[in-house]
Design a protein around this motif. Structure first.
Motif, PDB file in Angstrom:
ATOM      1  N   MET A   1       0.840  -1.191   0.000  1.00  0.00           N
ATOM      2  CA  MET A   1       0.000   0.000   0.000  1.00  0.00           C
ATOM      3  C   MET A   1       0.881   1.249   0.000  1.00  0.00           C
ATOM      4  O   MET A   1       2.025   1.204   0.416  1.00  0.00           O
ATOM      5  CB  MET A   1      -0.911  -0.009   1.233  1.00  0.00           C
ATOM      6  N   ASN A   2       0.309   2.348  -0.452  1.00  0.00           N
ATOM      7  CA  ASN A   2       1.006   3.622  -0.558  1.00  0.00           C
ATOM      8  C   ASN A   2       2.158   3.546  -1.551  1.00  0.00           C
ATOM      9  O   ASN A   2       3.202   4.173  -1.377  1.00  0.00           O
ATOM     10  CB  ASN A   2       1.534   4.092   0.808  1.00  0.00           C
ATOM     11  N   LEU A   3       1.990   2.760  -2.618  1.00  0.00           N
ATOM     12  CA  LEU A   3       3.027   2.611  -3.629  1.00  0.00           C
ATOM     13  C   LEU A   3       3.190   3.924  -4.387  1.00  0.00           C
ATOM     14  O   LEU A   3       2.219   4.562  -4.769  1.00  0.00           O
ATOM     15  CB  LEU A   3       2.653   1.483  -4.592  1.00  0.00           C
ATOM     16  N   SER A   4       4.423   4.311  -4.602  1.00  0.00           N
ATOM     17  CA  SER A   4       4.723   5.587  -5.240  1.00  0.00           C
ATOM     18  C   SER A   4       4.247   5.622  -6.685  1.00  0.00           C
ATOM     19  O   SER A   4       4.230   4.607  -7.386  1.00  0.00           O
ATOM     20  CB  SER A   4       6.234   5.835  -5.199  1.00  0.00           C
ATOM     21  N   GLU A   5       3.874   6.832  -7.153  1.00  0.00           N
ATOM     22  CA  GLU A   5       3.526   7.036  -8.547  1.00  0.00           C
ATOM     23  C   GLU A   5       4.737   7.448  -9.372  1.00  0.00           C
ATOM     24  O   GLU A   5       4.628   7.733 -10.567  1.00  0.00           O
ATOM     25  CB  GLU A   5       2.441   8.112  -8.660  1.00  0.00           C
ATOM     26  N   ALA A   6       5.913   7.457  -8.745  1.00  0.00           N
ATOM     27  CA  ALA A   6       7.137   7.854  -9.440  1.00  0.00           C
ATOM     28  C   ALA A   6       7.400   6.938 -10.630  1.00  0.00           C
ATOM     29  O   ALA A   6       7.087   5.750 -10.601  1.00  0.00           O
ATOM     30  CB  ALA A   6       8.318   7.810  -8.477  1.00  0.00           C
ATOM     31  N   ARG A   7       8.010   7.505 -11.676  1.00  0.00           N
ATOM     32  CA  ARG A   7       8.278   6.726 -12.886  1.00  0.00           C
ATOM     33  C   ARG A   7       9.172   5.523 -12.600  1.00  0.00           C
ATOM     34  O   ARG A   7       8.988   4.443 -13.174  1.00  0.00           O
ATOM     35  CB  ARG A   7       8.914   7.614 -13.961  1.00  0.00           C
ATOM     36  N   ASP A   8      10.152   5.680 -11.717  1.00  0.00           N
ATOM     37  CA  ASP A   8      11.028   4.560 -11.372  1.00  0.00           C
ATOM     38  C   ASP A   8      10.229   3.381 -10.829  1.00  0.00           C
ATOM     39  O   ASP A   8      10.451   2.228 -11.211  1.00  0.00           O
ATOM     40  CB  ASP A   8      12.061   4.993 -10.326  1.00  0.00           C
ATOM     41  N   THR A   9       9.302   3.675  -9.926  1.00  0.00           N
ATOM     42  CA  THR A   9       8.478   2.624  -9.331  1.00  0.00           C
ATOM     43  C   THR A   9       7.582   1.981 -10.373  1.00  0.00           C
ATOM     44  O   THR A   9       7.452   0.747 -10.432  1.00  0.00           O
ATOM     45  CB  THR A   9       7.618   3.202  -8.191  1.00  0.00           C
ATOM     46  N   GLN A  10       6.955   2.803 -11.196  1.00  0.00           N
ATOM     47  CA  GLN A  10       6.059   2.287 -12.220  1.00  0.00           C
ATOM     48  C   GLN A  10       6.814   1.450 -13.251  1.00  0.00           C
ATOM     49  O   GLN A  10       6.304   0.432 -13.744  1.00  0.00           O
ATOM     50  CB  GLN A  10       5.316   3.443 -12.905  1.00  0.00           C
ATOM     51  N   THR A  11       8.033   1.869 -13.571  1.00  0.00           N
ATOM     52  CA  THR A  11       8.847   1.117 -14.531  1.00  0.00           C
ATOM     53  C   THR A  11       9.183  -0.267 -14.003  1.00  0.00           C
ATOM     54  O   THR A  11       9.013  -1.277 -14.696  1.00  0.00           O
ATOM     55  CB  THR A  11      10.155   1.877 -14.834  1.00  0.00           C
ATOM     56  N   LEU A  12       9.643  -0.332 -12.754  1.00  0.00           N
ATOM     57  CA  LEU A  12      10.002  -1.627 -12.173  1.00  0.00           C
ATOM     58  C   LEU A  12       8.774  -2.525 -12.026  1.00  0.00           C
ATOM     59  O   LEU A  12       8.836  -3.731 -12.299  1.00  0.00           O
ATOM     60  CB  LEU A  12      10.673  -1.428 -10.816  1.00  0.00           C
ATOM     61  N   THR A  13       7.648  -1.936 -11.637  1.00  0.00           N
ATOM     62  CA  THR A  13       6.410  -2.706 -11.497  1.00  0.00           C
ATOM     63  C   THR A  13       6.006  -3.331 -12.826  1.00  0.00           C
ATOM     64  O   THR A  13       5.633  -4.512 -12.897  1.00  0.00           O
ATOM     65  CB  THR A  13       5.279  -1.805 -10.978  1.00  0.00           C
ATOM     66  N   ALA A  14       6.096  -2.541 -13.892  1.00  0.00           N
ATOM     67  CA  ALA A  14       5.719  -3.040 -15.215  1.00  0.00           C
ATOM     68  C   ALA A  14       6.660  -4.144 -15.682  1.00  0.00           C
ATOM     69  O   ALA A  14       6.224  -5.151 -16.261  1.00  0.00           O
ATOM     70  CB  ALA A  14       5.708  -1.886 -16.219  1.00  0.00           C
ATOM     71  N   LEU A  15       7.943  -3.977 -15.435  1.00  0.00           N
ATOM     72  CA  LEU A  15       8.918  -4.971 -15.887  1.00  0.00           C
ATOM     73  C   LEU A  15       8.756  -6.302 -15.157  1.00  0.00           C
ATOM     74  O   LEU A  15       9.042  -7.365 -15.712  1.00  0.00           O
ATOM     75  CB  LEU A  15      10.338  -4.441 -15.711  1.00  0.00           C
ATOM     76  N   LEU A  16       8.302  -6.243 -13.909  1.00  0.00           N
ATOM     77  CA  LEU A  16       8.142  -7.464 -13.120  1.00  0.00           C
ATOM     78  C   LEU A  16       6.744  -8.057 -13.238  1.00  0.00           C
ATOM     79  O   LEU A  16       6.466  -9.104 -12.652  1.00  0.00           O
ATOM     80  CB  LEU A  16       8.443  -7.165 -11.645  1.00  0.00           C
ATOM     81  N   SER A  17       5.883  -7.409 -13.990  1.00  0.00           N
ATOM     82  CA  SER A  17       4.514  -7.897 -14.143  1.00  0.00           C
ATOM     83  C   SER A  17       4.489  -9.257 -14.842  1.00  0.00           C
ATOM     84  O   SER A  17       5.245  -9.491 -15.793  1.00  0.00           O
ATOM     85  CB  SER A  17       3.698  -6.895 -14.958  1.00  0.00           C
TER      86      SER A  17
ATOM     87  N   GLU B   1       2.494 -10.192 -16.905  1.00  0.00           N
ATOM     88  CA  GLU B   1       2.082  -9.964 -18.278  1.00  0.00           C
ATOM     89  C   GLU B   1       3.255  -9.589 -19.179  1.00  0.00           C
ATOM     90  O   GLU B   1       3.141  -9.577 -20.407  1.00  0.00           O
ATOM     91  CB  GLU B   1       1.030  -8.849 -18.356  1.00  0.00           C
ATOM     92  N   ASN B   2       4.403  -9.285 -18.582  1.00  0.00           N
ATOM     93  CA  ASN B   2       5.574  -8.898 -19.370  1.00  0.00           C
ATOM     94  C   ASN B   2       6.283 -10.146 -19.892  1.00  0.00           C
ATOM     95  O   ASN B   2       6.942 -10.857 -19.139  1.00  0.00           O
ATOM     96  CB  ASN B   2       6.542  -8.061 -18.527  1.00  0.00           C
ATOM     97  N   SER B   3       6.146 -10.409 -21.174  1.00  0.00           N
ATOM     98  CA  SER B   3       6.761 -11.596 -21.780  1.00  0.00           C
ATOM     99  C   SER B   3       7.997 -11.259 -22.605  1.00  0.00           C
ATOM    100  O   SER B   3       8.571 -12.127 -23.259  1.00  0.00           O
ATOM    101  CB  SER B   3       5.735 -12.306 -22.669  1.00  0.00           C
ATOM    102  N   SER B   4       8.404  -9.991 -22.582  1.00  0.00           N
ATOM    103  CA  SER B   4       9.549  -9.554 -23.378  1.00  0.00           C
ATOM    104  C   SER B   4      10.855 -10.131 -22.823  1.00  0.00           C
ATOM    105  O   SER B   4      10.986 -10.372 -21.615  1.00  0.00           O
ATOM    106  CB  SER B   4       9.624  -8.030 -23.392  1.00  0.00           C
ATOM    107  N   THR B   5      11.809 -10.312 -23.689  1.00  0.00           N
ATOM    108  CA  THR B   5      13.142 -10.742 -23.249  1.00  0.00           C
ATOM    109  C   THR B   5      14.089  -9.557 -23.119  1.00  0.00           C
ATOM    110  O   THR B   5      15.268  -9.728 -22.840  1.00  0.00           O
ATOM    111  CB  THR B   5      13.738 -11.763 -24.242  1.00  0.00           C
TER     112      THR B   5
END
Length: 372
Positions: A1-17, A19-23
């Motif tokens: 909870m209280n996860l930051s909206e900072a781009r760094d946080t959002q970038t890492l979250t997306a990469l670890l999702s 749904e991310n199947s990219s190599t």
């Protein structure tokens, strides 16, 4: 909870999702993501992946961490320059060693990265850190969160032993960021006596090294009182001294805020612990020398690792333009100087990296912002 909206946080979250199947893992300019993902992918990936970032990220060293991971058995290849991203990371076939020795006078993120992956290794890991150890509060914060997630870390002096274990799922509320709070301390320090503000979500008991801003700003006349909502800041006096001595070893991200704030207050500084500033989003020492020089101030290395900041000749002409060097902290640390004289901040979008709501928050307290 209280996860930051900072781009760094959002970038890492997306990469670890899931749904991310990219190599290809592109961290953009997120140094924390680069370091943490280097270790994570080195011990967990089952296929060859590429880890890369912006042009500036490809100039920031990663060799010390990669060397340690290779000792353990990781299969990592540099794709351009040795010691720097981008890298190809292949599956870990065998753990070759269960103990490494790493210098402590590096970014704590290297050490945190190794600590976090240690329990997932077949043999666990023993990490010996060679003093001097910089940014110890961030190492302690990493261990605290690991322990909350069920990991036992045994510490003996500067050696950490982590056996093979499994992380458990937990619910955790992220405390507010003391690094972001530092800009508001500067804002109050440069405001008239009696000025005050409440920063919600800040905790008196914190593992964040940047909480040191509380004590530093006391010297500049800002008093902090904690309540159930957070930290209440008030300008109660002028600076108590015209010369302060500060070692930034444990909280290097405060350096820009403090130097810029001290400039108009004409407080000189004796400084140490600035070494890691050379390898941040930009060479922050060079950037500070250039931008503070526009105000008549000097930052001089008098001997190796010992710096002197001279603010006696500070002068604020109108509409001095501040170059941000693609560095979020350059923009935010200089912004409070607008209380002294109107100025121009170049590339205002850099704040999205860590504090995307910064300009909106400044506007909410009456700072007049004109977008050009």
């Amino acid at each position: 909870m209280n996860l930051s909206e900072a781009r760094d946080t959002q970038t890492l979250t997306a990469l670890l999702s899931p749904e991310n199947s990219s190599t290809t893992f592109d961290v953009l300019d997120a140094g924390t993501a680069m370091r943490f993902l280097t270790a994570y992918l080195a011990v967990s990936t089952e296929k060859a992946v590429t880890l890369t970032g912006t042009e500036r990220m490809q100039q920031r060293p990663i060799g010390t961490l990669v060397d340690s991971l290779k000792e353990i058995g990781a299969d990592i290849k540099y794709l351009k320059s040795a010691g720097f991203p981008p890298m190809e990371i292949n599956a870990l076939k065998e753990q070759k060693k269960n103990k490494i020795i790493i210098p402590g006078n590096i970014s704590s993120q290297y050490i945190s990265a190794l600590l976090m992956v240690a329990p997932t290794l077949p043999q666990g890991l023993v990490i010996e850190i060679v003093p001097p150890i910089y940014s110890i509060p961030y190492i302690n914060m990493t261990i605290s969160l690991m322990e909350k997630a069920g990991i036992k870390v045994i510490q003996e002096a500067n050696t950490y032993t982590i056996s093979k274990q499994e992380y458990k799922t937990i619910s955790h509320t992220v405390e507010s960021d003391w690094s972001a709070a530092s800009y508001w301390y500067s804002y109050i320090a440069l405001s008239p006596l009696g000025s005050e503000i409440l920063l919600k979500g800040l905790m008196k008991k914190s593992y964040q090294g940047d909480q040191a801003i509380v004590e530093i700003m006391e010297n500049l006349g800002v008093k902090t009182t904690f309540n159930n909502e957070g930290a209440h800041l008030k300008k109660v006096s002028s600076p108590g001294s015209s010369l302060l001595s500060i070692d930034f070893k444990k909280f290097p991200d405060l350096a820009q805020t403090v130097l810029v704030c001290c400039a108009p207050l004409k407080v000189n500084l004796q400084l140490s612990g600035l070494e890691s500033l050379r390898i941040k989003e930009t060479d922050r020492i060079a950037a500070l020398q250039a931008e503070l020089g526009k105000f008549g101030c000097q930052l001089i290395e008098e001997e190796a690792g010992k710096w002197f900041f001279n603010s006696e000749n500070f002068i604020a002409e109108e509409n001095i333009s501040i170059h941000t060097y693609e560095d979020h902290r350059m923009a935010m640390s200089f912004a409070p100087l607008a209380l002294i004289a109107p100025l121009t901040i170049e590339d205002v979008d850099v704040v999205k990296k860590s504090y995307p709501g910064f300009w909106k928050d400044l506007d909410s307290v009456g700072m007049e912002l004109i977008e050009k």
